[in-house]
Design an enzyme around this catalytic site. Structure first.
Site, PDB file in Angstrom:
ATOM      1  N   LYS A 204      72.997  34.029  85.088  1.00  0.00           N
ATOM      2  CA  LYS A 204      72.475  32.596  84.628  1.00  0.00           C
ATOM      3  C   LYS A 204      72.854  31.504  85.543  1.00  0.00           C
ATOM      4  O   LYS A 204      73.735  31.366  85.868  1.00  0.00           O
ATOM      5  CB  LYS A 204      73.428  32.315  83.238  1.00  0.00           C
ATOM      6  N   ARG A 214      68.968  21.528  76.092  1.00  0.00           N
ATOM      7  CA  ARG A 214      70.079  20.713  75.617  1.00  0.00           C
ATOM      8  C   ARG A 214      69.744  19.428  74.681  1.00  0.00           C
ATOM      9  O   ARG A 214      70.674  19.125  73.680  1.00  0.00           O
ATOM     10  CB  ARG A 214      70.779  20.090  76.971  1.00  0.00           C
ATOM     11  N   LYS A 227      77.551  22.178  85.376  1.00  0.00           N
ATOM     12  CA  LYS A 227      78.245  23.512  85.140  1.00  0.00           C
ATOM     13  C   LYS A 227      78.197  24.530  86.429  1.00  0.00           C
ATOM     14  O   LYS A 227      78.163  25.608  86.167  1.00  0.00           O
ATOM     15  CB  LYS A 227      77.221  24.257  83.863  1.00  0.00           C
ATOM     16  N   GLU A 243      77.362  40.287  89.626  1.00  0.00           N
ATOM     17  CA  GLU A 243      77.547  39.650  88.269  1.00  0.00           C
ATOM     18  C   GLU A 243      77.134  40.819  87.177  1.00  0.00           C
ATOM     19  O   GLU A 243      77.845  41.323  86.310  1.00  0.00           O
ATOM     20  CB  GLU A 243      76.843  38.532  87.963  1.00  0.00           C
ATOM     21  N   LYS A 258      68.265  34.341  83.565  1.00  0.00           N
ATOM     22  CA  LYS A 258      67.925  32.964  83.188  1.00  0.00           C
ATOM     23  C   LYS A 258      68.248  32.110  84.045  1.00  0.00           C
ATOM     24  O   LYS A 258      69.363  31.982  84.808  1.00  0.00           O
ATOM     25  CB  LYS A 258      68.852  32.672  81.840  1.00  0.00           C
ATOM     26  N   SER A 284      63.658  26.422  78.208  1.00  0.00           N
ATOM     27  CA  SER A 284      62.973  25.300  77.591  1.00  0.00           C
ATOM     28  C   SER A 284      62.064  24.519  78.653  1.00  0.00           C
ATOM     29  O   SER A 284      60.906  24.098  78.348  1.00  0.00           O
ATOM     30  CB  SER A 284      63.787  24.545  77.228  1.00  0.00           C
ATOM     31  N   TYR A 323      59.838  31.030  73.907  1.00  0.00           N
ATOM     32  CA  TYR A 323      59.259  29.819  72.796  1.00  0.00           C
ATOM     33  C   TYR A 323      57.713  30.112  72.367  1.00  0.00           C
ATOM     34  O   TYR A 323      57.508  29.523  71.192  1.00  0.00           O
ATOM     35  CB  TYR A 323      59.698  28.504  73.138  1.00  0.00           C
TER      36      TYR A 323
END
Length: 335
Positions: A204, A214, A227, A243, A258, A284, A323
């Protein structure tokens, strides 16, 4: 001599022959897309009443519990195998420790019990992270201004157990704390929840494509700082394989990359290296760009929605969180 030199040349070879008719194109298609490849992310809202539009994601809604069964029924009716739940937590229920995440009566848990009793065969995927619940917007707790990895793991493990007990079939930790897969697997097994799956957000990235998400959860204004100390650097590719390898060793059943389209190279590398169920999240920002261009008449939805999704299958995905899931499934059904 290259690998194709023995396969002939023009004019004896004309690749357009296999593109000449619809039936031929269907026969030689190297990848296919169906409703079985789709996971529909759904935003939940507290209270009752009407669905609430997400302004930055045209066509997407925040759905209250009293509308949820009918809303999700659309996915069940068209054959989408799973949905992913994301809560828009009320500001007054957020605090520095993300306490609402471990409340068995939180929005996700109530939604899971409702949906599992109504649609027992529908797959439910739950997000494990603290950012929907913290007043500072981070995925873990803060200590001296820094996200505390190991203290966050204890809370995340508790969150995972209560979601699984509520009926979530697959937990998808998106927090990017080191060691979280092992911590969740241990906690689930100790609770007798050995059949609950873990779909790790293994790669990610600290991406700019998350903005509309968000806003949908009401956390965009809450985030203090960024982040980048725990989400991956977009410049890195080899690190993604490390990872994924660590998460698989700790017990991940499936892995995810992602965002999606900007990271198709990562998806392909993961699938090639590990040959495990690999998913992508068409996030998104990707959705809003495509949908915004469609709504302005700049792109043809009959072409670009499915084209954007087949790219994930071509890269090696087992499935896609998108979505566009409902829209895409309807288009695939029409043929």
């Amino acid at each position: 001599m290259n690998q194709f030199s023995s396969l002939g040349s023009y004019p004896a070879v004309r690749l357009r022959r296999n593109r000449a008719d619809d039936w031929t194109r269907r026969l030689v298609a190297e990848n296919t897309l169906s409703a079985n490849d789709l996971i529909w992310p759904i935003f939940l809202k507290e209270g009752s009443g009407n669905n609430e539009p997400v302004v930055s994601m045209p066509g997407q809604l925040r759905v209250p519990l009293d509308e949820l069964v009918d809303h999700v029924g659309q996915a069940v009716d068209i054959g989408i195998p799973a949905i992913a739940l994301f809560p828009a937590t009320l500001p007054e229920r957020k605090d520095s420790e993300g306490s609402e995440a471990t409340n068995p009566e939180n929005l996700v848990c109530k939604a899971a019990r409702l949906l599992k009793s109504t649609y027992p065969a529908l797959g439910l995927i739950g997000d494990v992270a603290l950012d929907p619940y913290t007043d500072h917007g981070h995925d873990g707790v803060l200590r001296n201004g820094l996200v505390a990895n190991d203290e966050s793991l204890e809370i995340l493990a508790h969150q995972a157990v209560i979601q699984a007990q509520a009926g979530i079939d697959t937990l998808a930790p998106s927090d990017m704390m080191d060691g979280r897969i092992g911590a969740l697997r241990t906690a689930l097994d100790l609770a007798g929840l050995t059949d609950v799956r873990l779909m790790s957000y293994a790669a990610k990235y600290a991406s700019g494509f998350y903005g509309p998400f968000r806003e949908a959860l009401g956390s965009s204004g809450a985030l203090k700082g960024d982040k980048r100390t725990y989400q991956m650097d977009p410049a890195n590719s080899d690190e993604a394989l490390r990872e994924v390898a660590l998460d698989l060793q700790e017990g991940a059943d499936m892995v995810m990359v992602k965002p999606g389209m900007p990271y198709l190279d990562i998806i392909q590398r993961v699938k090639t290296a590990f040959a495990v169920p690999t998913f992508a999240y068409q996030v998104s920002g990707e959705y809003s760009m495509i949908k915004g261009a469609i709504d302005n008449g700049w792109l043809d939805p009959d072409k670009v929605i499915l084209e954007s999704l087949i790219a994930f299958k071509r890269a090696g995905c087992s499935g896609i969180l998108t979505y566009f899931a409902l829209d895409a499934a309807e288009r695939l059904k029409r043929g």
